[in-house]
Design a protein around this motif. Structure first.
Motif, PDB file in Angstrom:
ATOM      1  N   ALA A  87     125.212  -9.888  24.241  1.00 36.32           N
ATOM      2  CA  ALA A  87     124.800  -9.257  22.988  1.00 36.32           C
ATOM      3  C   ALA A  87     125.830  -9.516  21.888  1.00 36.32           C
ATOM      4  O   ALA A  87     125.467  -9.810  20.735  1.00 36.32           O
ATOM      5  CB  ALA A  87     124.608  -7.759  23.197  1.00 36.32           C
ATOM      6  N   ARG A  88     127.112  -9.436  22.241  1.00 32.22           N
ATOM      7  CA  ARG A  88     128.158  -9.695  21.248  1.00 32.22           C
ATOM      8  C   ARG A  88     128.163 -11.174  20.838  1.00 32.22           C
ATOM      9  O   ARG A  88     128.405 -11.509  19.669  1.00 32.22           O
ATOM     10  CB  ARG A  88     129.511  -9.300  21.827  1.00 32.22           C
ATOM     11  N   ASP A  97     125.560 -11.761  18.262  1.00 29.70           N
ATOM     12  CA  ASP A  97     126.050 -11.337  16.942  1.00 29.70           C
ATOM     13  C   ASP A  97     126.938 -12.415  16.325  1.00 29.70           C
ATOM     14  O   ASP A  97     126.851 -12.681  15.108  1.00 29.70           O
ATOM     15  CB  ASP A  97     126.827 -10.032  17.068  1.00 29.70           C
ATOM     16  N   LYS A 156     124.782 -15.167  14.993  1.00 31.79           N
ATOM     17  CA  LYS A 156     124.129 -14.798  13.735  1.00 31.79           C
ATOM     18  C   LYS A 156     125.083 -14.938  12.556  1.00 31.79           C
ATOM     19  O   LYS A 156     124.669 -15.302  11.440  1.00 31.79           O
ATOM     20  CB  LYS A 156     123.608 -13.361  13.830  1.00 31.79           C
ATOM     21  N   GLU A 158     116.465  -6.827  22.022  1.00 30.63           N
ATOM     22  CA  GLU A 158     116.558  -6.153  20.721  1.00 30.63           C
ATOM     23  C   GLU A 158     117.393  -6.949  19.725  1.00 30.63           C
ATOM     24  O   GLU A 158     117.165  -6.862  18.514  1.00 30.63           O
ATOM     25  CB  GLU A 158     117.156  -4.764  20.919  1.00 30.63           C
ATOM     26  N   LYS A 159     118.337  -7.716  20.218  1.00 32.82           N
ATOM     27  CA  LYS A 159     119.203  -8.509  19.348  1.00 32.82           C
ATOM     28  C   LYS A 159     118.497  -9.763  18.814  1.00 32.82           C
ATOM     29  O   LYS A 159     118.932 -10.332  17.806  1.00 32.82           O
ATOM     30  CB  LYS A 159     120.457  -8.938  20.112  1.00 32.82           C
ATOM     31  N   CYS A 160     117.443 -10.202  19.495  1.00 38.90           N
ATOM     32  CA  CYS A 160     116.763 -11.432  19.081  1.00 38.90           C
ATOM     33  C   CYS A 160     116.022 -11.215  17.756  1.00 38.90           C
ATOM     34  O   CYS A 160     115.421 -10.157  17.526  1.00 38.90           O
ATOM     35  CB  CYS A 160     115.765 -11.879  20.146  1.00 38.90           C
ATOM     36  N   ASP A 161     116.039 -12.230  16.896  1.00 37.98           N
ATOM     37  CA  ASP A 161     115.283 -12.169  15.638  1.00 37.98           C
ATOM     38  C   ASP A 161     113.794 -12.360  15.889  1.00 37.98           C
ATOM     39  O   ASP A 161     112.957 -11.842  15.132  1.00 37.98           O
ATOM     40  CB  ASP A 161     115.778 -13.261  14.678  1.00 37.98           C
TER      41      ASP A 161
END
Length: 312
Positions: free
Chosen positions: A225-226, A229, A232, A276-279
């Motif tokens: 998850a990090r 980020d 991104k 949840e992190k995916c665009d």
């Protein structure tokens, strides 16, 4: 008179006990400083010491120096497995062969390939080889530990637009190797995967990559998850693959942007936090009622689609 003469040289003993002279303390001093009695095996002329010395001679020099211990890193054992690894040019440190091994075509070719790759060949007693792996079939290949890259190294070498593949819990090393192969074929900068609960770059993964693992960097990260980020922040659009998504790959319009494709595990798919992190989360449209595609196959299709859009 006859019979009264004393024999020549004889001395008459006296039955009287007179005072005797002392040793002056010599005996006491002689016993001081001796210390405890050494063990039997430490006394050079004792039978136990001789038996110990004879036993040490029977141990081979390689065993005493640690040469016959299990090689560091991964090992490949068995005639078929060793031959396949050598054919695939899996990086190795040495080939270990049992003495008086029954040389068949597989062993003969393995020895030839080891010589061709200038790989050290070591002969050991069969008992030593079985101590490393009981099912070795008389031959073992010691593999070099894989040198992982970092996520930063992958992004630094990436061409623009960026294309990175991230694996969220892929556990099959053959899937991992096949994904690395596809990522190299379609121009990805590298593959990122988690350290825990995921496959590693083993000999099986290396073979499945068909040599692509030598050209494409693979990074291990502690927190996916990090890492998403961080991607991104570099301007990457993060796309997750999930067979249950209503959005299809064909409807994706961001292929020409910086892209990170995230692939979930073979059974559970994407984890909740990563999803949840995916665009965008997309599925691959299929005509047949198949539950899902293999992780490596799905990744290959997604990579082909992105590459095809960029070519246009």
């Amino acid at each position: 008179m006859a019979g009264t003469a004393k024999p020549r040289g004889a001395a008459r003993s006296s039955s009287k006990k007179g005072p005797t002279g002392g040793t002056g303390g010599k005996n006491k001093r002689r016993l001081e400083g001796k210390g405890p009695t050494p063990k039997a095996e430490d006394r050079p002329y004792h039978a136990a010491a001789k038996r110990k010395k004879a036993a040490e001679k029977k141990v081979s020099p390689r065993t005493r120096t640690g040469r016959s211990e299990r090689p560091k890193g991964e090992i490949v054992s068995g005639r078929n497995a060793v031959l396949e690894a050598l054919r695939a040019s899996v990086p190795a440190t040495e080939l270990i062969v049992a003495r008086s091994i029954d040389v068949d075509d597989r062993v003969a070719e393995s020895l030839q390939l080891a010589l061709h790759h200038q790989l050290p060949i070591r002969e050991v007693h069969r008992a030593e080889l079985e101590g490393i792996n009981a099912n070795s079939q008389g031959i073992i290949l010691a593999i070099k530990p894989y040198q992982y890259s970092s996520f930063q190294e992958i992004t630094e070498r990436a061409n623009h637009p960026i294309l990175i593949v991230a694996l969220d819990g892929v556990t099959d090393p053959r899937n991992l190797g096949a994904i690395v192969r596809s990522a190299a074929a379609f121009g990805a900068a590298g593959v990122v995967m988690t350290e825990r609960r995921a496959a590693a770059m083993t000999a099986s993964a290396w073979k499945s990559s068909a040599g692509a693992a030598a050209r494409l960097p693979v990074a291990q990260v502690t927190n996916m998850a990090r890492t998403i980020d961080d991607a991104k922040k570099l301007g990457c659009f993060v796309i997750g693959l999930d067979g249950e998504s209503d959005e299809t790959l064909s409807g994706m319009k961001v292929a020409k942007e910086n892209v990170m494709i995230v692939v979930g595990s073979e059974g559970k798919g994407l984890s909740r936090l990563v999803r949840e992190k995916c665009d965008l989360v997309v599925s691959i449209p299929m005509r047949a009622t198949t539950e899902s595609l293999n992780a490596s196959v799905a990744t290959s299709i997604a990579l082909f689609w992105v590459d095809e859009q960029r070519r246009k």
